[in-house]
Motif scaffolding. Structure first.
Motif, short mmCIF file in Angstrom:
data_model
loop_
_atom_site.label_atom_id
_atom_site.label_comp_id
_atom_site.label_asym_id
_atom_site.label_seq_id
_atom_site.Cartn_x
_atom_site.Cartn_y
_atom_site.Cartn_z
N ASP A 122 12.05 -1.33 -21.41
CA ASP A 122 11.34 -0.20 -20.60
C ASP A 122 9.75 -0.14 -20.35
O ASP A 122 9.63 -0.36 -19.42
N ASP A 123 9.54 -0.54 -21.64
CA ASP A 123 7.77 -0.73 -21.36
C ASP A 123 7.29 -1.97 -20.76
O ASP A 123 6.26 -1.66 -19.99
N VAL A 124 7.84 -2.91 -21.02
CA VAL A 124 7.67 -4.18 -20.24
C VAL A 124 7.94 -3.96 -18.79
O VAL A 124 6.97 -4.36 -17.81
N ILE A 125 8.92 -3.56 -18.51
CA ILE A 125 9.36 -3.25 -16.98
C ILE A 125 8.26 -2.56 -16.32
O ILE A 125 7.95 -2.65 -15.25
N GLU A 126 7.90 -1.24 -16.86
CA GLU A 126 6.96 -0.39 -16.46
C GLU A 126 5.72 -0.94 -16.11
O GLU A 126 5.05 -0.93 -14.99
N LYS A 127 5.13 -1.80 -17.19
CA LYS A 127 3.87 -2.39 -17.00
C LYS A 127 3.96 -3.29 -15.73
O LYS A 127 3.07 -3.41 -15.01
N ALA A 128 4.99 -4.09 -15.88
CA ALA A 128 5.15 -5.22 -14.80
C ALA A 128 5.25 -4.69 -13.51
O ALA A 128 4.62 -5.26 -12.54
N ILE A 129 6.15 -3.63 -13.29
CA ILE A 129 6.40 -2.94 -11.96
C ILE A 129 4.77 -2.33 -11.72
O ILE A 129 4.58 -2.37 -10.21
N ALA A 130 4.26 -1.77 -12.34
CA ALA A 130 2.98 -1.14 -11.99
C ALA A 130 2.00 -2.19 -11.59
O ALA A 130 1.14 -1.89 -10.66
N MET A 131 1.90 -3.23 -12.36
CA MET A 131 0.80 -4.30 -11.80
C MET A 131 1.29 -4.90 -10.45
O MET A 131 0.41 -5.27 -9.60
N THR A 132 2.74 -5.10 -10.42
CA THR A 132 3.33 -5.37 -9.28
C THR A 132 2.98 -4.72 -7.77
O THR A 132 2.33 -5.16 -6.87
N SER A 133 2.97 -3.53 -8.33
CA SER A 133 2.66 -2.43 -7.18
C SER A 133 1.42 -2.50 -6.86
O SER A 133 1.01 -2.38 -5.59
N LYS A 134 0.42 -2.46 -7.56
CA LYS A 134 -0.94 -2.68 -7.50
C LYS A 134 -1.29 -3.91 -6.68
O LYS A 134 -2.34 -3.86 -5.73
N MET A 135 -0.75 -4.97 -6.89
CA MET A 135 -1.13 -6.20 -6.57
C MET A 135 -0.17 -6.73 -5.33
O MET A 135 -0.07 -8.03 -5.09
N PHE A 136 0.68 -5.96 -4.82
CA PHE A 136 1.84 -6.57 -3.96
C PHE A 136 1.24 -7.16 -2.74
O PHE A 136 1.84 -8.18 -2.25
N ALA A 160 11.39 -3.94 -2.66
CA ALA A 160 10.99 -5.26 -3.38
C ALA A 160 10.93 -4.84 -4.91
O ALA A 160 11.28 -5.70 -5.94
N LEU A 161 10.11 -3.73 -5.11
CA LEU A 161 9.88 -3.39 -6.63
C LEU A 161 11.41 -3.02 -7.18
O LEU A 161 11.23 -3.05 -8.46
N GLU A 162 12.21 -2.16 -6.51
CA GLU A 162 13.43 -1.81 -7.19
C GLU A 162 14.14 -3.23 -7.41
O GLU A 162 14.77 -3.15 -8.57
N GLU A 163 14.27 -4.14 -6.45
CA GLU A 163 14.96 -5.50 -6.83
C GLU A 163 14.37 -6.03 -8.08
O GLU A 163 15.12 -6.57 -9.06
N ALA A 164 13.03 -6.13 -8.16
CA ALA A 164 12.39 -6.57 -9.30
C ALA A 164 12.67 -5.95 -10.80
O ALA A 164 13.00 -6.50 -11.73
N ARG A 165 12.78 -4.59 -10.80
CA ARG A 165 13.32 -3.98 -11.79
C ARG A 165 14.70 -4.25 -12.38
O ARG A 165 15.01 -4.33 -13.43
N ARG A 166 15.56 -4.21 -11.07
CA ARG A 166 16.92 -4.43 -11.46
C ARG A 166 17.11 -6.19 -12.14
O ARG A 166 17.68 -6.25 -13.14
N GLN A 167 16.32 -6.98 -11.47
CA GLN A 167 16.48 -8.18 -12.24
C GLN A 167 15.69 -8.30 -13.71
O GLN A 167 16.31 -8.97 -14.60
N MET A 168 14.80 -7.55 -13.88
CA MET A 168 14.20 -7.40 -15.45
C MET A 168 15.17 -6.69 -16.21
O MET A 168 15.26 -7.24 -17.30
N GLU A 169 15.67 -5.80 -15.71
CA GLU A 169 16.87 -4.93 -16.44
C GLU A 169 17.89 -5.81 -16.90
O GLU A 169 18.52 -6.01 -17.75
N LYS A 170 18.37 -6.66 -15.79
CA LYS A 170 19.49 -7.63 -16.07
C LYS A 170 19.11 -8.78 -17.11
O LYS A 170 19.90 -9.33 -17.95
N GLN A 171 17.75 -9.03 -17.09
CA GLN A 171 17.11 -10.02 -18.10
C GLN A 171 17.17 -9.42 -19.44
O GLN A 171 16.89 -10.17 -20.68
N GLY A 172 17.38 -8.16 -19.69
CA GLY A 172 17.18 -7.48 -21.00
C GLY A 172 15.68 -7.03 -21.50
O GLY A 172 15.65 -6.74 -22.47
N GLN A 173 14.71 -6.98 -20.51
CA GLN A 173 13.51 -6.53 -20.71
C GLN A 173 13.37 -5.19 -21.15
O GLN A 173 14.07 -4.23 -20.93
#
Length: 167
Positions: free
Chosen positions: A115-129, A100-113
């Protein structure tokens, strides 16, 4: 007193959703976006069917509120069973979280986010999964189930035997 069918239909619908979840996991389809809509359709159709069957079970001697309440009880049971299943399933197969985290990362990359924004979002999502799984499962199921209950209550055949007051 009305005859009720929310327990049996709620458990059957939950079993169908659980079987679909396992099937999608085994087939490695659980991260596909269309898979979430399959569950929503199953809930919608199942709850509407439960409402119409409730009215038939009671020979139409029901009100809109009776039918809606039965549909929402069904929805609540589905939410409870499927969320408990999801927690257990994720604990047994922790790779679900990673996928799920990999898919979220792919979607954010596809949206052009960035790297810093992606890392923060993935870290928060991982903690609160698990919180997201619980909240999303409960509120998503209750939201769509409430709508299905309203539709089911609207389409169910109702002919309540209302006692007229004696003058």
């Amino acid at each position: 007193m009305h005859k009720s069918n929310h327990l049996q239909y709620g458990l059957v619908i939950s079993a169908i959703l659980i079987l679909l979840s396992v099937l999608f996991y085994v087939l490695n389809l659980s991260t596909e976006s269309w898979v979430k809509w399959v569950s929503t359709v199953v809930i919608f159709v199942g709850v509407i069917f439960t409402c119409t069957q409730f009215a038939k079970l009671n020979d139409g001697n029901v009100t809109f509120g009776n039918v809606f309440a039965n549909g929402f009880k069904t929805t609540s049971l589905i939410a409870l069973v499927t969320v408990l299943f999801s927690v257990v399933f994720i604990l047994i197969f922790p790779d679900i979280k990673e996928k799920a985290l990999e898919e979220a990362r792919r979607q954010m990359e596809k949206q052009g986010q960035s790297d810093d924004v992606i890392e923060k979002a993935i870290a928060m999502t991982s903690k609160m999964f698990m919180v997201f799984v619980l909240a999303g499962g409960i509120f998503g199921t209750l939201f769509f189930g409430a709508i299905a209950s309203l539709i089911g209550a609207a389409v169910a055949k109702k002919n309540p035997n209302v006692q007229q007051p004696q003058l």
